[in-house]
Design a protein around this motif. Structure first.
Motif: not given
Length: 925
Positions: A62, A64-65
């Protein structure tokens, strides 16, 4: 290679869990393959690691995180992986002979391998968020291991206590990790370790440090959170030898070493960590002297030694870190052997109570000799490994610079800890292997099987070899471990047995003499066997838990008193507050900024009228349950037609199928409810309900209108553009579900599966009395039943068709699963649950598990191609007769959705259809 190292325990845990018919020896052999093969992988990587190379593997998860599936192996991680796998292999061998015929080896070794995998994941994680994930997984798997003997109350209590304390600490650690990520701008471990000055200079540093230390202190049983560890001794001894000497309790001090370059170097760190470590060191050592249970004594001594390691890391000098790392290795060897020796004594004598033991050296000479060697290592006797790290501890306590008062306090604490350590080690040896006894045993003590004693012997021999020739045995390993911890700041050092007559040696001699004097002095002054110790922490924990339960009961009695109307009322009120308060003062400006609505054609007005009429009809006939159910079905049908009108065929199909299944479930539930519901005769309550309904309905109408009238330049246009080139699908709705927002969908099917399991669990043993029982046998409907039989292959064909076309046309796993469930649903209604079960014999619970596993595999498979979790791949197949068949890798994930929806739906239907009647049960003699 790192992926293989991490995957081995989890894969073999799955293999062991599925080996239902395998023999005990086969299961133990399969479990032993994980550490053996893992040690082989470590051996292949040893050359690079010992040369100072940091091995890395990274997959986007992930991004983006900031969460990548990043694995990192340096000297510190390699050494801890060696402990996890090496002692894990010995524990597997030991556990094979320890478990009784009543214990399930399949369940035990599955849990053990899950924990082994979680520990490996934690030590080789290259991303702090990933480390936090594995950290919590160790808490969950240790809960299963501690509570393995679930028939025992002490095991259940110990498991709950351990999970509560370490789980809350894990939440604190997650908060600290998020703060560190905010300070640094990354969760990558290399970036964090290189940003020590940035972290220490941030105004968020005290908060990040406090949260991280809270996680460390709870995991490594530091004062005042130490009380959970002695109560975890209710676990089987192989678990205690593994979790509570070499692995789980070492997780905290591992993280203290891992993050030392980033967090250490401030007065705040020094005072907090050394104070907690010194307190834990003394409290654990003192209470260990007065324990009667062998494992209880070892548990408190473990707390003390963990405090010693924490104290050394708190001192923060380079050589203090070396001493802390060295003692981690030494403690793991002698404490694991002592726990296994205690298990052998319990196994062959039927008790661990030292008040009933004694003189076992005559009955169990080999076990006694090995246990005595390990006990002397724990006490820090010369020519054994514990002596070397204890000498280094004394030296570092005496050489603390810049903190004169703390130098004096910590030097005294070190001397007292040495005295207490001699005393409890002497009690372990004297009360167990010497003196009078054994007393009132139910069995005749004897030596265990040879292979059960082998792990104890291996570890005891290591204690001797390391203690006599440390530079040749553990020296290279410790240098690699220190370099992996401190990097370029690693000091030059050498290990030797003799350092001349100096103050640390004098402290060792003094602790030996005074420790022997303390033990025999206490024996003269006190009756050791009559001393009863009470855990203040345990009592405080139970008091707080009981108070929390009492508060929850009072809250439940006030809020959820069994009235569905009250629960619905409170839920709507809370929803109105959560949504309405932020919208105060913003509603009118929001509506004023919207454009002019499009004119509604005649068909739209017809649908709107049908929907409003059905809704009002439901309100008017709500007292008659069956009639209301039929009318509310018309509401669902009208909503489906609205979706058709708005060109949303996927939503229309889903709404229609969900409506069919829901109506069937509710019709089954009506069998146990009165035909008519009670009508409230209180006018104020009616006015209240009308007011809340109008406000809630009006608010939702305003939100829906604002959404539909919002500008068209939203994220939807981007998804339409990216759907075909990036996810290889023309049906953007399905692409969103299985690709762009696949992780959300996975959470939704998990919730759906859990809901089905909850329904099954609640109703499986329920005994309900039907509102009315029709006289005579059930009515047979042969024509309808035959039509259902014919409908089944047709529905299966349509289901597969909708499933395969879902990525490019209306359909997909959710819709296909419901379509497949409809003919089975009709058979339930027409022929009864038992007839369906006899025909299909499908295990719905296992089906939910298989579906979730398929969904996970569909997402994880993306990593093998170096792309983020659940990223789609694509292939075009040219099949005979069918022709060109375009397939996306998201089909695997969608198949998991298909299976979960089908199995979950039918599990609920099956459970509802097989609820036993209370009256029939009462009439049975």
């Amino acid at each position: 290679m790192l992926e293989l190292l991490l995957a081995l325990p989890f894969v073999l845990a799955l293999v062991v869990a599925l080996s239902a018919s395998a023999s005990r020896r086969t299961i133990a052999s399969l479990a032993g393959l994980a550490p053996l093969l893992g040690l082989g992988v470590l051996a292949l990587l040893a050359g690079d690691v010992f040369d100072g190379t940091i091995l890395k593997t990274q997959y986007a998860w992930i991004p983006e995180a900031g969460l990548d599936f990043s694995l990192r192996l340096d000297g510190l991680a390699w050494t801890f992986a060696l402990l996890v796998l090496g002692i894990g292999g010995l524990v597997v061998l030991y556990g094979h002979y320890y478990l009784s015929a009543k214990d399930s080896p399949r369940r035990f070794f599955t849990y053990l391998l899950l924990f082994m995998g979680a520990m490996l994941g934690m030590v080789i994680a290259g991303n702090l968020l990933l480390l936090a994930v594995f950290w919590e997984l160790t808490s969950i798997s240790s809960f299963l291991l501690i509570g393995f003997w679930s028939h025992r109350q002490d095991a259940r209590q110990g498991a709950r206590m351990a999970l509560t304390i370490t789980g809350l600490g894990g939440l604190a650690l997650l908060g600290g990790v998020l703060l560190i990520g905010r300070i640094v701008g990354s969760y990558d471990l290399d970036v964090v370790l290189a940003s020590g000055d940035l972290i220490r200079g941030s105004h968020l540093y005290p908060w990040a440090l406090a949260l991280v230390l809270l996680g460390i202190f709870t995991k490594s049983a530091q004062f005042p959170f130490h009380f959970w560890l002695p109560h975890a001794m209710a676990a089987p001894t192989p678990v205690s030898a593994y979790l509570h000497s070499a692995t789980m309790v070492k997780a905290g001090v591992f993280l203290l070493a891992r993050l030392h370059p980033a967090l250490a170097g401030t007065d705040l760190f020094f005072y907090v960590v050394t104070s907690v470590g010194a307190t834990t060191l003394l409290v654990g050592a003192w209470f260990a002297i007065f324990q009667h249970d062998l494992k209880g004594l070892l548990a408190y001594s473990t707390i003390s030694h963990l405090g010693l390691i924490t104290l050394l890391f708190g001192i923060s000098t380079e050589m203090a870190v070396v001493a802390g790392l060295f003692h981690i290795l030494n403690h793991a060897t002698f404490k694991a052997s002592l726990f296994m020796a205690a298990g052998i004594i319990d196994h062959e004598c039927g008790t661990r109570d030292m008040r009933r033991l004694g003189n076992l050296r005559r009955c169990m000479p080999m076990t006694s000799a090995l246990a005595i060697v390990a006990s002397l290592a724990m006490a820090g006797i010369p020519l054994l490994n514990g002596f070397l790290s204890k000498e280094m501890f004394f030296a570092e306590a005496l050489e603390i610079g810049g903190h004169g008062t703390m130098r004096l306090v910590l030097s005294i604490a070190a001397l007292l800890a040495g005295i207490f350590g001699i005393a409890y080690s002497l009690r372990f040896v004297h009360d167990t292997f010497f003196g009078k006894g054994p007393r009132a045993l139910d069995v005749v003590p004897h030596e265990p099987p040879r292979w059960m004693r082998i792990p104890v012997g291996v570890l005891a021999i290591l204690c001797v070899i390391v203690g006599m020739i440390p530079a040749l045995t553990v020296g290279p390993l410790l240098h690699t471990m220190v370099r992996g911890t401190l990097g370029d700041a690693a000091p030059a050092f050498s290990l030797s047995v003799w350092h001349g007559f100096n103050l640390p040696l004098m402290m060792s001699i003094a602790s030996l003499v005074l420790g022997v004097a303390l033990y025999f002095g206490l024996r003269r002054l006190l009756d050791f066997h009559a001393v009863v110790t009470r855990s203040i922490g345990r009592n405080a924990f139970h008091v707080n838990v009981e108070a929390l339960f009492a508060l929850a009961r009072r809250f439940t009695e006030r809020v959820a008193n069994g009235s569905l109307q009250r629960s619905l009322f409170l839920m709507i009120c809370v929803g109105l507050l959560l949504v309405g308060v932020p919208m105060l003062g913003r509603t009118l400006p929001l509506l004023a900024g919207l454009g002019t609505p499009q004119p509604l054609p005649v068909i739209g007005w017809i649908l709107w009228g049908l929907l409003v009429a059905a809704t009002i009809g439901t309100v008017l006939v709500h007292g008659k349950r069956l009639t209301a159910l039929i009318v509310i079905g018309a509401v669902g049908l009208a909503v489906s037609l609205v979706f058709v009108y708005l060109s949303a065929p996927d939503l229309a199909l889903t709404q229609l199928l969900v409506e069919m299944v829901t109506i069937a479930l509710m019709m089954m539930a009506l069998n146990y409810l009165p035909k008519q519901s009670k009508v409230s005769r209180r006018p104020l309550r009616k006015l209240r309900d009308v007011g809340i309904s109008v406000v809630a309905g009006g608010g939702l109408a305003v939100l829906a209108y604002a959404m539909m009238m919002s500008p068209a330049d939203s994220i939807s246009s981007e998804l339409l553009l990216r759907s075909l080139p990036e996810a290889y699908g023309r049906n953007v709705v399905n692409v969103i579900l299985v690709d762009f927002r696949g992780f959300d969908t996975f959470g939704e099917i998990a919730v759906f599966g859990i809901a089905a399991l909850v329904v099954h669990a609640l109703l499986r043993w329920a005994r309900l009395k039907p509102d009315e029982i029709m006289p005579g046998p059930p009515v047979q409907l042969p024509i309808a039943a035959d039509l259902t039989q014919l409908l089944f292959p047709l529905a299966l064909t349509v289901s597969i068709y909708l499933f395969l076309r879902g990525h490019n046309a209306p359909g997909g796993g959710f819709i296909a699963g419901l379509v497949f469930a409809v003919p089975v649903l009709m058979k339930y209604v027409l022929q009864g649950a038992r007839a369906v079960e006899a025909t299909f014999g499908f295990d719905y619970i296992r089906g939910i598990a298989i579906g979730l596993l398929l969904a996970v595999l569909g997402g994880v498979g993306s990593w093998w191609f170096g792309v983020p979790f659940m990223t789609s791949g694509h292939v075009d197949l040219e099949l005979p007769v069918i022709g060109l068949l375009p397939l996306a890798s998201a089909l695997v994930f969608d198949s998991g959705v298909y299976v979960v929806v089908f199995a979950g739906t039918l599990l609920m239907l099956s459970t509802m259809g097989t609820v036993k009647h209370r009256q029939a049960q009462e009439e049975t003699p």
